[in-house]
Design an enzyme around this catalytic site. Structure first.
Site, short mmCIF file in Angstrom:
data_model
loop_
_atom_site.label_atom_id
_atom_site.label_comp_id
_atom_site.label_asym_id
_atom_site.label_seq_id
_atom_site.Cartn_x
_atom_site.Cartn_y
_atom_site.Cartn_z
N HIS A 144 0.83 -1.18 0.16
CA HIS A 144 -0.01 0.16 0.10
C HIS A 144 0.66 1.04 0.12
CE1 HIS A 144 -3.84 1.95 0.86
NE2 HIS A 144 -3.21 2.94 1.12
N CYS A 145 0.90 2.07 -1.15
CA CYS A 145 1.79 3.16 -1.32
C CYS A 145 1.15 3.69 -2.52
CB CYS A 145 3.19 2.85 -1.57
SG CYS A 145 3.60 1.62 -2.88
N HIS A 146 1.66 5.22 -2.76
CA HIS A 146 0.90 5.99 -3.67
C HIS A 146 2.15 6.75 -4.25
CE1 HIS A 146 -2.97 5.57 -1.33
NE2 HIS A 146 -2.17 5.71 -0.09
N TYR A 154 -7.70 17.42 -0.63
CA TYR A 154 -6.54 17.91 -0.25
C TYR A 154 -5.54 17.82 -1.55
CZ TYR A 154 -4.98 13.10 -0.75
OH TYR A 154 -4.87 11.66 -1.01
N ARG A 200 -10.60 0.62 -5.87
CA ARG A 200 -10.57 1.09 -4.43
C ARG A 200 -11.87 2.07 -4.18
NH1 ARG A 200 -6.55 5.21 -1.44
NH2 ARG A 200 -6.90 3.99 0.98
N HIS A 254 -5.69 -0.75 6.21
CA HIS A 254 -5.31 -0.08 7.32
C HIS A 254 -5.98 -0.64 8.77
CE1 HIS A 254 -3.33 2.37 4.41
NE2 HIS A 254 -4.07 3.19 4.34
N ASP A 305 1.98 3.11 3.27
CA ASP A 305 0.89 4.07 3.04
C ASP A 305 1.79 5.44 2.82
OD1 ASP A 305 -1.32 5.32 2.65
OD2 ASP A 305 -1.64 6.04 4.84
#
Length: 278
Positions: free
Chosen positions: A20-22, A38, A113, A170, A235
């Protein structure tokens, strides 16, 4: 935080996966969505790759973030930069074309998602969620849900009706003050009795401050409940979080809830390989 330069507490297994990363931007090439809640600083694929080199991680699942909306181009571009190492999770809506789904499938996308957290835009139209699930099910994709606390209980009926694997982000973002006997966490454990349900042992930095020990009982309980359906992720770069985080510190939590080499092999290598087709 970079000045701390922590080192890994234990050997990271080969081909360990950040599940899980962006990537964010760069905005001059991949603009952020007009409807975003945001606006992050750019964190393009090169920054993510450098992080994974520092952590010793050989694979990653790049998850589309809400600041880019359903424009998945930045995520797909990152996947194409290293197709052997990367898989992806997209955000789609009814305007997403079949051609786009096929393009993302070829690039390495393996799931979609939806965000159900009110502060990030609230729950999506549940009919849209069901339609999206029906569209990607023939591709063998799964559903990823970002829930928060009571949202686990609220969405349990929907989760049970989806005829596909479901991954809960999470640790359900439950309230650590309620403990492992809190109603939302008990529901999460109940959901894991279903062999289709997976959970990410990530988000410790969203539950508590460093050294994140309040998150450990939850991660331990989830690993015990479903050792073959747990994933771990950084994350990075921690959207909407105001406190700086050292991802090595998060990685160093892993031995505290996955104490054996076999536990860590499943969590970091075998489970993501099975779900994402590495």
């Amino acid at each position: 935080m970079d000045a701390v330069r922590r080192v890994a507490r234990c050997e990271v297994p080969p081909l360990a996966c950040d599940s899980h990363c962006h990537v964010f931007g760069p905005a001059d090439r991949f603009p952020y969505a007009p409807s975003r809640r945001y606006t992050p600083e750019d964190r393009p694929k090169e920054v993510l790759a450098a992080l994974h080199r520092r952590l010793g991680l050989g694979r990653a699942v790049i998850v589309q973030a809400s600041c880019h909306g359903t424009d998945n181009r930045a995520m797909v571009d990152a996947l194409r930069s290293d197709p052997a190492r990367y898989r992806g999770v997209a955000m789609i809506d009814d305007a997403t074309t079949e051609a786009e789904l096929q393009e993302m499938q070829a690039a390495g996308v393996r799931g979609i998602r939806f965000n159900f957290i009110k502060s990030l835009g609230g729950a999506p139209d549940l009919d849209l969620v069901r339609r999206a699930a029906d569209r990607v099910r023939p591709l063998g994709w799964h559903m990823v849900m970002q829930l928060q606390g009571d949202g686990v209980t609220e969405m349990a009926p929907l989760i049970r009706t989806l005829r596909m694997p479901v991954v809960i982000d999470h640790m359900g973002r439950v309230d650590p003050a309620l403990g492992v006997d809190g109603p939302a966490f008990r529901m999460l454990l109940k959901l894991l009795e279903d062999e289709r349900i997976w959970v990410k042992l990530s988000g410790a930095e969203r539950m508590t401050l460093s050294p994140f020990t309040a998150a450990l009982p939850f991660a331990r309980a989830l690993l015990r409940a479903a050792p073959d359906r747990v994933l771990w992720g950084t994350d990075f770069p921690h959207p909407n979080l105001t406190t700086p985080v050292d991802e090595m510190e998060l990685l160093n939590l892993v031995p505290d809830f996955a104490p054996t080499q076999a536990d860590r092999q499943r969590l970091l290598v075998d489970n993501p390989a099975r779900l994402y087709g590495f």
